[in-house]
Design a protein around this motif. Structure first.
Motif, mmCIF file in Angstrom:
data_model
loop_
_atom_site.group_PDB
_atom_site.id
_atom_site.type_symbol
_atom_site.label_atom_id
_atom_site.label_comp_id
_atom_site.label_asym_id
_atom_site.label_seq_id
_atom_site.Cartn_x
_atom_site.Cartn_y
_atom_site.Cartn_z
ATOM 1 N N LEU A 192 -4.801 2.476 5.229
ATOM 2 C CA LEU A 192 -5.793 2.540 6.379
ATOM 3 C C LEU A 192 -7.033 1.529 6.012
ATOM 4 O O LEU A 192 -7.278 0.456 7.106
ATOM 5 N N ARG A 193 -7.664 1.372 4.745
ATOM 6 C CA ARG A 193 -8.321 0.214 4.503
ATOM 7 C C ARG A 193 -7.780 -1.340 4.771
ATOM 8 O O ARG A 193 -8.420 -1.996 5.287
ATOM 9 N N ALA A 194 -6.709 -1.367 4.361
ATOM 10 C CA ALA A 194 -6.271 -2.875 4.542
ATOM 11 C C ALA A 194 -5.860 -3.196 5.775
ATOM 12 O O ALA A 194 -5.990 -4.234 6.262
ATOM 13 N N LEU A 195 -5.489 -1.938 6.746
ATOM 14 C CA LEU A 195 -5.366 -2.075 8.193
ATOM 15 C C LEU A 195 -6.772 -2.680 8.766
ATOM 16 O O LEU A 195 -6.832 -3.387 9.760
ATOM 17 N N GLU A 240 -0.925 11.591 10.617
ATOM 18 C CA GLU A 240 -0.112 12.085 9.528
ATOM 19 C C GLU A 240 0.429 10.755 8.598
ATOM 20 O O GLU A 240 1.128 11.261 7.319
ATOM 21 N N TYR A 241 0.101 9.558 8.966
ATOM 22 C CA TYR A 241 0.831 8.586 8.100
ATOM 23 C C TYR A 241 -0.256 7.928 7.395
ATOM 24 O O TYR A 241 0.151 7.231 6.543
ATOM 25 N N PHE A 242 -1.671 8.247 7.515
ATOM 26 C CA PHE A 242 -2.696 7.856 6.600
ATOM 27 C C PHE A 242 -3.604 8.837 6.130
ATOM 28 O O PHE A 242 -3.917 8.966 4.784
ATOM 29 N N ILE A 243 -3.976 9.881 6.832
ATOM 30 C CA ILE A 243 -5.120 10.836 6.341
ATOM 31 C C ILE A 243 -4.233 12.128 6.337
ATOM 32 O O ILE A 243 -5.214 13.315 5.592
ATOM 33 N N PRO A 251 -0.873 17.289 3.764
ATOM 34 C CA PRO A 251 -1.356 15.773 3.135
ATOM 35 C C PRO A 251 -0.606 14.801 4.191
ATOM 36 O O PRO A 251 0.405 15.373 4.796
ATOM 37 N N PRO A 252 -1.189 13.619 3.904
ATOM 38 C CA PRO A 252 -0.263 12.430 4.559
ATOM 39 C C PRO A 252 1.001 12.347 3.990
ATOM 40 O O PRO A 252 1.391 12.632 2.918
ATOM 41 N N GLN A 281 0.801 -1.312 0.050
ATOM 42 C CA GLN A 281 0.194 0.042 -0.075
ATOM 43 C C GLN A 281 0.665 1.195 -0.005
ATOM 44 O O GLN A 281 1.672 1.409 0.962
ATOM 45 N N ALA A 282 0.794 2.005 -1.259
ATOM 46 C CA ALA A 282 1.645 3.091 -1.228
ATOM 47 C C ALA A 282 0.843 4.685 -0.502
ATOM 48 O O ALA A 282 1.389 5.308 -0.072
ATOM 49 N N GLU A 283 -0.496 4.509 -1.032
ATOM 50 C CA GLU A 283 -1.386 5.594 -0.438
ATOM 51 C C GLU A 283 -1.949 5.400 1.136
ATOM 52 O O GLU A 283 -2.174 4.406 1.232
ATOM 53 N N GLY A 284 -2.175 6.585 1.619
ATOM 54 C CA GLY A 284 -2.343 6.425 3.005
ATOM 55 C C GLY A 284 -3.827 5.932 3.267
ATOM 56 O O GLY A 284 -4.035 4.894 4.198
#
Length: 488
Positions: A116-119, A228-231, A237-238, A109-112
């Motif tokens: 987050l969805r995967a987590l 800051e790591y996701f959204i 921006p993240p 997963q490159a995008e925050g």
């Protein structure tokens, strides 16, 4: 009024001598390696300010308090050994790391928002156990969402354990306690500031980031559990970062690693009595007995079969005070020596020791394409200052150093077309010699190409660093900051 005792010059000299003796015994007898500039800084500090320097050294200066035994593992000889570079797998086996296996699945997963969805999906999939280890648990929307899901799974009968580093989450470690403890989530702080010194040193931080569901699925990478790591925020921006999910033996190895950290958080006397690789074997046998999916469905591998070569072969590479050797430093140095084509590196903080820096510059000088990706300005000012000399040496050696215009927190390394690393470790002394860290090593072409493309794509967005000499004041500042680089 409190009257301090007055010492004679002879007594003062005896105290200084005792302090230097403590330094020698601690670093030499316990074989705690550190670069000459760091050693000189400690010696001068203890000699000049002994009443302050000695306590600070005992709290922050030591590394492996109890040097553990890491039993060497047999050199990989299985069906899949032909698909990984022997210089890497044999080295890791010699340092006590469990061997690589093909995974059932791996996704990056490159995008925050994607991460987050995967987590969230992985945490909500847990039916029996859910283990979470993070350096930062934010007092924000992401932290609240994670706490809510952990509480939800605990109320559903899942055994949920949360391990949070006490320094990384200094301001937010207890923000979600009421909700978590009420729901039955087991929580522990790793090395709080006030603790029994026999448990280890405050300076040793657990920087590992992973979530394991049912010992079968794992989420890991460089992201902490905060906004800051996701959204990001309304104004920012993240951060650029990387994470991945995997199903298979990576989850079993992460579970074994987490179990050691969880026990260590209670004190050295409760530290695991069996090594990491042996714990992995026990958990793998248990998982197979329970019928869990751990391996790829690919048939027996063949060096000439492209289908088999595409198998997602991977292993965890843990490193830190729980291992006898500095595993990641050894692997990275060896990678720089063995690379013949390319060496792609992404890190937010670049303060390598002299040995690793020399290996990287020599690789560039002998014609290997060395590409280093850094944020132009990271979230920590001191490491940005300390990296100056190393960056100039890299550029002078012929390496490409690219500076991104935004914050990047990803940690990734690609070596030729043979190996890729992704995880929690920065390319600095703290990550490589002090912290508890973990990187996943990937040997499959799909995973290697994905990480290489990510680094190349973002490198094209950066501006090249130069080897322009700094002013004398800047050079002096860099030298002073570099002298304490182990603590950055």
């Amino acid at each position: 009024m409190i009257r301090l005792p007055t010492l004679s010059p002879l007594e003062h000299l005896a105290f200084v001598s005792a302090g230097l003796l403590v330094y020698v015994v601690t670093t030499r007898v316990r074989r705690q390696r550190r670069p000459p500039y760091a050693a000189l800084a400690w010696v001068l500090g203890i000699a000049a300010f002994p009443y302050l320097g000695i306590p600070i050294f005992l709290i922050f200066g030591t590394r492996k308090v109890v040097r553990p035994t890491s039993d060497p593992q047999p050199a990989p000889q299985g069906d899949w050994a032909v698909l990984a570079p022997p210089w890497a797998t044999r080295l890791l086996a010699a340092l006590g790391v469990a061997e690589a296996h093909p995974q059932a699945s791996v996704q990056f997963q490159a995008e925050g928002d994607e991460a987050l969805r995967a987590l969230v999906a992985l945490m909500r999939s847990a039916r029996r156990t859910l283990d979470v280890c993070t350096y930062v648990l934010g007092d924000d929307e992401v932290g609240a969402q994670v706490a809510h899901i952990l509480s939800e799974r605990a109320r559903a009968g899942v055994r949920v354990r949360l391990l949070v580093d006490a320094i990384g989450s200094l301001k937010s470690a207890h923000s979600h306690d009421a909700q978590l403890k009420t729901a039955g989530v087991q929580t522990r702080l790793f090395m709080p500031l006030r603790h029994n010194p026999r448990r280890s040193r405050t300076n040793m931080r657990d920087h590992r980031k992973l979530v394991v569901a049912d010992g079968q699925h794992v989420w890991g990478g460089g992201r902490n559990l905060a906004n800051e790591y996701f959204i990001g925020s309304t104004t920012e921006p993240p951060w650029l970062d990387l994470s991945f999910t995997a199903t298979g033996t990576l989850a079993v190895q992460a579970h074994a690693m987490f179990e050691g950290d969880w026990r260590l958080a209670r004190g050295l006397n409760r530290n695991p009595r069996i090594g990491y690789a042996e714990r992995v074997r026990l958990y793998e046998a248990q998982a197979l007995d329970e019928g869990r999916t751990l391996r790829s469905d690919a048939a027996r591998p063949s060096p000439d079969d492209p289908t088999h070569r595409a198998a997602p072969l991977a292993q965890w590479v843990p490193s830190g005070p729980d291992f006898h050797d500095d595993v990641l430093h050894a692997l990275l140095t060896s990678a720089a020596v063995h690379a013949t084509d390319r060496l792609l590196l992404a890190t937010p903080y670049f303060v390598p020791d002299d040995g690793l820096l020399e290996a990287l510059t020599l690789a560039a000088r002998r014609g290997v394409r060395v590409l280093l990706l850094l944020p132009a300005d990271s979230n920590h000012r001191l490491p940005d200052i300390a990296r100056g000399r190393a960056v100039r040496e890299m550029v002078e050696a012929g390496a490409e150093v690219r500076l991104l215009p935004r914050m990047m927190h990803a940690k990734a390394v690609v070596v030729d077309h043979a190996l890729a690393l992704c995880g929690s470790a920065n390319l600095d002394g703290r990550s490589l010699f002090v912290n508890f860290e973990a990187m996943a090593a990937f040997y499959g072409p799909t995973e290697i190409d994905w990480l290489a493309q990510w680094i190349e794509t973002h490198a094209a967005e950066g501006t090249p660093a130069t080897a322009t000499p700094p002013s004398w004041g800047r050079d002096l500042l860099e030298g002073m900051v570099t002298s304490v680089a182990y603590q950055l």
